[in-house]
Design an enzyme around this catalytic site. Sequence first.
Site, PDB file in Angstrom:
ATOM      1  N   ASP A  12      35.127  42.236  25.532  1.00 30.66           N
ATOM      2  CA  ASP A  12      34.960  42.073  26.977  1.00 30.66           C
ATOM      3  C   ASP A  12      33.571  41.454  27.149  1.00 30.66           C
ATOM      4  O   ASP A  12      32.566  42.060  26.764  1.00 30.66           O
ATOM      5  CB  ASP A  12      35.035  43.464  27.627  1.00 30.66           C
ATOM      6  N   ILE A  13      33.519  40.270  27.710  1.00 35.93           N
ATOM      7  CA  ILE A  13      32.255  39.516  27.772  1.00 35.93           C
ATOM      8  C   ILE A  13      31.162  40.256  28.557  1.00 35.93           C
ATOM      9  O   ILE A  13      29.979  40.048  28.311  1.00 35.93           O
ATOM     10  CB  ILE A  13      32.508  38.096  28.347  1.00 35.93           C
ATOM     11  N   ASN A  26      34.883  29.818  40.410  1.00 38.52           N
ATOM     12  CA  ASN A  26      35.554  28.772  41.196  1.00 38.52           C
ATOM     13  C   ASN A  26      34.490  28.065  42.023  1.00 38.52           C
ATOM     14  O   ASN A  26      33.347  28.533  42.102  1.00 38.52           O
ATOM     15  CB  ASN A  26      36.675  29.353  42.062  1.00 38.52           C
ATOM     16  N   GLY A  34      40.148  37.714  37.396  1.00 37.33           N
ATOM     17  CA  GLY A  34      39.896  37.437  35.983  1.00 37.33           C
ATOM     18  C   GLY A  34      38.504  37.813  35.518  1.00 37.33           C
ATOM     19  O   GLY A  34      37.949  38.840  35.935  1.00 37.33           O
ATOM     20  N   VAL A  35      37.939  36.965  34.682  1.00 41.08           N
ATOM     21  CA  VAL A  35      36.623  37.251  34.111  1.00 41.08           C
ATOM     22  C   VAL A  35      35.555  37.218  35.217  1.00 41.08           C
ATOM     23  O   VAL A  35      34.580  37.984  35.178  1.00 41.08           O
ATOM     24  CB  VAL A  35      36.328  36.291  32.934  1.00 41.08           C
ATOM     25  N   ASP A  36      35.755  36.375  36.213  1.00 43.51           N
ATOM     26  CA  ASP A  36      34.836  36.284  37.358  1.00 43.51           C
ATOM     27  C   ASP A  36      34.744  37.632  38.071  1.00 43.51           C
ATOM     28  O   ASP A  36      33.644  38.157  38.344  1.00 43.51           O
ATOM     29  CB  ASP A  36      35.374  35.189  38.297  1.00 43.51           C
ATOM     30  N   SER A 128      39.089  28.247  32.040  1.00 47.09           N
ATOM     31  CA  SER A 128      40.341  27.637  32.547  1.00 47.09           C
ATOM     32  C   SER A 128      41.618  28.156  31.891  1.00 47.09           C
ATOM     33  O   SER A 128      42.714  27.729  32.280  1.00 47.09           O
ATOM     34  CB  SER A 128      40.331  26.095  32.408  1.00 47.09           C
ATOM     35  N   THR A 129      41.522  29.066  30.912  1.00 47.35           N
ATOM     36  CA  THR A 129      42.742  29.456  30.180  1.00 47.35           C
ATOM     37  C   THR A 129      43.482  30.647  30.791  1.00 47.35           C
ATOM     38  O   THR A 129      44.433  31.152  30.206  1.00 47.35           O
ATOM     39  CB  THR A 129      42.449  29.767  28.700  1.00 47.35           C
ATOM     40  N   GLY A 130      43.015  31.099  31.968  1.00 50.32           N
ATOM     41  CA  GLY A 130      43.709  32.192  32.660  1.00 50.32           C
ATOM     42  C   GLY A 130      44.482  31.618  33.839  1.00 50.32           C
ATOM     43  O   GLY A 130      45.396  30.827  33.672  1.00 50.32           O
TER      44      GLY A 130
HETATM   45  N1  AR6 Z   1      35.968  39.126  28.948  1.00 53.27           N
HETATM   46  C1  AR6 Z   1      36.331  38.009  28.277  1.00 53.27           C
HETATM   47  N2  AR6 Z   1      37.351  37.209  28.641  1.00 53.27           N
HETATM   48  C2  AR6 Z   1      38.047  37.578  29.731  1.00 53.27           C
HETATM   49  C3  AR6 Z   1      37.754  38.729  30.495  1.00 53.27           C
HETATM   50  C4  AR6 Z   1      36.659  39.538  30.061  1.00 53.27           C
HETATM   51  N3  AR6 Z   1      36.277  40.642  30.711  1.00 53.27           N
HETATM   52  N4  AR6 Z   1      38.649  38.812  31.525  1.00 53.27           N
HETATM   53  C5  AR6 Z   1      39.480  37.753  31.404  1.00 53.27           C
HETATM   54  N5  AR6 Z   1      39.135  37.022  30.328  1.00 53.27           N
HETATM   55  P1  AR6 Z   1      40.316  33.471  34.209  1.00 53.27           P
HETATM   56  P2  AR6 Z   1      40.109  30.568  34.795  1.00 53.27           P
HETATM   57  C6  AR6 Z   1      39.743  35.771  29.816  1.00 53.27           C
HETATM   58  O1  AR6 Z   1      41.608  33.545  34.924  1.00 53.27           O
HETATM   59  O2  AR6 Z   1      41.424  30.310  34.147  1.00 53.27           O
HETATM   60  C7  AR6 Z   1      39.007  33.453  38.967  1.00 53.27           C
HETATM   61  O3  AR6 Z   1      39.666  34.007  40.058  1.00 53.27           O
HETATM   62  C8  AR6 Z   1      41.186  35.503  30.174  1.00 53.27           C
HETATM   63  O4  AR6 Z   1      42.057  36.154  29.259  1.00 53.27           O
HETATM   64  O5  AR6 Z   1      39.325  34.537  34.445  1.00 53.27           O
HETATM   65  O6  AR6 Z   1      38.965  29.656  34.483  1.00 53.27           O
HETATM   66  C9  AR6 Z   1      37.919  32.466  39.398  1.00 53.27           C
HETATM   67  O7  AR6 Z   1      37.255  32.876  40.572  1.00 53.27           O
HETATM   68  C10 AR6 Z   1      41.275  33.980  30.040  1.00 53.27           C
HETATM   69  O8  AR6 Z   1      41.531  33.605  28.689  1.00 53.27           O
HETATM   70  O9  AR6 Z   1      39.548  32.050  34.555  1.00 53.27           O
HETATM   71  C11 AR6 Z   1      38.670  31.205  39.583  1.00 53.27           C
HETATM   72  O10 AR6 Z   1      39.271  31.145  40.856  1.00 53.27           O
HETATM   73  C12 AR6 Z   1      39.857  33.512  30.398  1.00 53.27           C
HETATM   74  O11 AR6 Z   1      39.031  34.686  30.419  1.00 53.27           O
HETATM   75  C13 AR6 Z   1      39.742  31.266  38.528  1.00 53.27           C
HETATM   76  O12 AR6 Z   1      39.930  32.661  38.238  1.00 53.27           O
HETATM   77  C14 AR6 Z   1      39.737  32.813  31.721  1.00 53.27           C
HETATM   78  O13 AR6 Z   1      40.636  33.366  32.658  1.00 53.27           O
HETATM   79  C15 AR6 Z   1      39.298  30.593  37.262  1.00 53.27           C
HETATM   80  O14 AR6 Z   1      40.378  30.551  36.352  1.00 53.27           O
END
Ligand code: AR6
Length: 175
Positions: A12-13, A26, A34-36, A128-130
């Site tokens: 977990d980052i 975003n 997500g991670v944000d 971008s992979t989520g």
């Molecule tokens: N630690 C590490 N990696 C993580 C964690 C964590 N705690 N949580 C999720 N991931 P995403 P995006 C991975 O959707 O695709 C947000 O709403 C996850 O498995 O977080 O760039 C923003 O505000 C995936 O592989 O980001 C934007 O609107 C990766 O992080 C939008 O999502 C990215 O997934 C950005 O979408």
Amino acid sequence: MTTQTIEAILADITTLPVDAIVNAANSSLLGGGGVDGAIHRAAGPELLAECRRIAEKRRDLAGGPCPAGDAVISGAYKLPCKKIIHTVGPVWYGGSHNEPALLASCYRKSLLLAEEAGLHSIAFPGISTGVYGYPKELAAVVAMETVRETLKSAPGITKVVFVCFDQESFRLYNA
Ligand code: AR6
């Protein structure tokens, strides 16, 4: 010459005591899922307050406070890292809408911001992979190639960590 290492870990980052972690934000910079969401929850409300100030200063930029491919830096508040670099990845529309160049720009600009701030270690999630739907395997190739290339112009960065949140991503990075 100091060595520069690149590694992939399953973690977990928000828990990492590195100099900088990168957030997959975003273009509003005001948080999301997500991670944000995880980063904002763990850092506390002061992070959102600083992001609002950064967004306000950049509100007239074409594409919003942080257009896809761009990056900004903030404090880390309650997190164990020193700084957070917020970058905005491209939404995946099939690959012919400049997605690879925009994703490469996220990794490159984040590394250069860290270098400019005098930071040495940096951890990236799979930008971008989520929710944004970029295929994990293609994204891992862009991430790895861009980091390798950019490290040549960022001699202060000694450690880059690709943080995988699932086994599949971890396998891809190790391959
Ligand atoms: N630690 C590490 N990696 C993580 C964690 C964590 N705690 N949580 C999720 N991931 P995403 P995006 C991975 O959707 O695709 C947000 O709403 C996850 O498995 O977080 O760039 C923003 O505000 C995936 O592989 O980001 C934007 O609107 C990766 O992080 C939008 O999502 C990215 O997934 C950005 O979408």
